[in-house]
Design a protein around this motif. Structure first.
Motif, PDB file in Angstrom:
ATOM      1  N   GLU A   1       0.851  -1.185   0.000  1.00 31.84           N
ATOM      2  CA  GLU A   1       0.000   0.000   0.000  1.00 31.84           C
ATOM      3  C   GLU A   1       0.884   1.231   0.000  1.00 31.84           C
ATOM      4  O   GLU A   1       1.999   1.203   0.530  1.00 31.84           O
ATOM      5  CB  GLU A   1      -0.879   0.050   1.251  1.00 31.84           C
ATOM      6  N   PHE A   2       0.394   2.310  -0.567  1.00 28.85           N
ATOM      7  CA  PHE A   2       1.128   3.568  -0.525  1.00 28.85           C
ATOM      8  C   PHE A   2       0.127   4.716  -0.488  1.00 28.85           C
ATOM      9  O   PHE A   2      -1.001   4.586  -0.970  1.00 28.85           O
ATOM     10  CB  PHE A   2       2.060   3.713  -1.735  1.00 28.85           C
ATOM     11  N   LEU A   3       0.538   5.828   0.124  1.00 29.38           N
ATOM     12  CA  LEU A   3      -0.318   6.997   0.212  1.00 29.38           C
ATOM     13  C   LEU A   3       0.564   8.235   0.176  1.00 29.38           C
ATOM     14  O   LEU A   3       1.429   8.402   1.034  1.00 29.38           O
ATOM     15  CB  LEU A   3      -1.135   6.962   1.512  1.00 29.38           C
TER      16      LEU A   3
ATOM     17  N   VAL B   1       5.461  -7.759   7.356  1.00 25.19           N
ATOM     18  CA  VAL B   1       4.902  -6.519   6.844  1.00 25.19           C
ATOM     19  C   VAL B   1       5.270  -5.394   7.794  1.00 25.19           C
ATOM     20  O   VAL B   1       5.101  -5.526   9.011  1.00 25.19           O
ATOM     21  CB  VAL B   1       3.364  -6.619   6.692  1.00 25.19           C
ATOM     22  N   VAL B   2       5.796  -4.287   7.239  1.00 27.84           N
ATOM     23  CA  VAL B   2       6.150  -3.117   8.042  1.00 27.84           C
ATOM     24  C   VAL B   2       5.583  -1.871   7.387  1.00 27.84           C
ATOM     25  O   VAL B   2       5.343  -1.848   6.180  1.00 27.84           O
ATOM     26  CB  VAL B   2       7.681  -2.956   8.216  1.00 27.84           C
ATOM     27  N   GLU B   3       5.355  -0.858   8.209  1.00 27.61           N
ATOM     28  CA  GLU B   3       4.948   0.441   7.687  1.00 27.61           C
ATOM     29  C   GLU B   3       6.160   1.348   7.742  1.00 27.61           C
ATOM     30  O   GLU B   3       6.889   1.353   8.725  1.00 27.61           O
ATOM     31  CB  GLU B   3       3.797   1.005   8.507  1.00 27.61           C
ATOM     32  N   ARG B   4       6.368   2.112   6.668  1.00 25.26           N
ATOM     33  CA  ARG B   4       7.535   2.979   6.605  1.00 25.26           C
ATOM     34  C   ARG B   4       7.159   4.261   5.874  1.00 25.26           C
ATOM     35  O   ARG B   4       6.384   4.231   4.926  1.00 25.26           O
ATOM     36  CB  ARG B   4       8.662   2.253   5.885  1.00 25.26           C
TER      37      ARG B   4
ATOM     38  N   ARG C   1       3.596   7.536   2.742  1.00 24.09           N
ATOM     39  CA  ARG C   1       3.418   6.515   3.774  1.00 24.09           C
ATOM     40  C   ARG C   1       3.180   5.190   3.055  1.00 24.09           C
ATOM     41  O   ARG C   1       2.305   5.081   2.200  1.00 24.09           O
ATOM     42  CB  ARG C   1       2.221   6.866   4.652  1.00 24.09           C
ATOM     43  N   THR C   2       3.987   4.167   3.384  1.00 24.74           N
ATOM     44  CA  THR C   2       3.888   2.886   2.680  1.00 24.74           C
ATOM     45  C   THR C   2       3.729   1.722   3.651  1.00 24.74           C
ATOM     46  O   THR C   2       4.089   1.817   4.824  1.00 24.74           O
ATOM     47  CB  THR C   2       5.156   2.608   1.846  1.00 24.74           C
TER      48      THR C   2
END
Length: 186
Positions: free
Chosen positions: A24-26, A49-52, A38-39
């Motif tokens: 996902e990306f924003l 899975v990580v958010e970065r 924000r990915t």
């Protein structure tokens, strides 16, 4: 190198010596301050899975993956031997490299092997396979399609839950992603 502005779902990047796929990306442009991306990233090898968050325009190395169509030719000891369908080169993999879907792998099956440099990342089997039932409890008169399920062993050794009316010797179609019975095959 790829800019964080060019992130799309499915893009692969190289972070900290591992391959990560953008899930996902924003793109965020706050009223105050600089824009950022924000990915949600998934590690191709481990599945973590990580958010970065990346600054807008930040560049990161892009991981170039190669997908090759290969055919499983035979098993030699603890290794599975695959042949490239274009160059006829052989590649040997262990069952651990193939993963848990090795239970549906049969000879002469065409698969896709995804590599990054010399490292094998994924082995993609077809979404469904047709296999012959080698062992299951016998069907009894009155068993119907909506009645229930029973375990069955297929020719590769995998166990699948099938309807009660399926018997030994029949060919069935199995979804390799969900390990589920899809139907009879003629």
């Amino acid at each position: 190198m790829i800019s964080s502005n060019d992130f799309r779902t499915g893009v692969t990047i190289d972070l900290d010596g591992s391959v990560w796929r953008v899930v996902e990306f924003l793109h965020v442009k706050p009223g105050k301050g600089s824009a950022f991306v924000r990915t949600k990233l998934k590690n191709v090898q481990s599945g973590n899975v990580v958010e970065r968050t990346f600054r807008a325009g930040e560049t990161v190395p892009q991981a170039v993956l190669e997908k090759r169509t290969m055919q499983h030719t035979y098993r030699e000891g603890d290794e599975l031997v695959f042949m490239d369908m274009e160059t006829y080169e052989e590649m040997r993999l262990t069952p651990e490299q193939v993963g848990d879907r090795v239970k549906y792998l049969k000879e002469e099956m065409e698969i896709n092997i995804v590599t990054w440099g010399t490292r094998v990342l994924e082995v993609e089997l077809p979404n469904s396979v047709v296999l012959k039932i080698t062992d299951t409890d016998p069907g009894v008169k009155g068993d119907t399609a909506t009645g229930g399920t029973k375990p069955a062993i297929v020719e590769t050794g995998a166990q699948v839950m099938v309807p009660l009316f399926i018997s030994i010797g029949e060919k069935i179609k199995i979804d390799t992603r969900t390990d589920s019975y899809l139907g009879r095959e003629n």
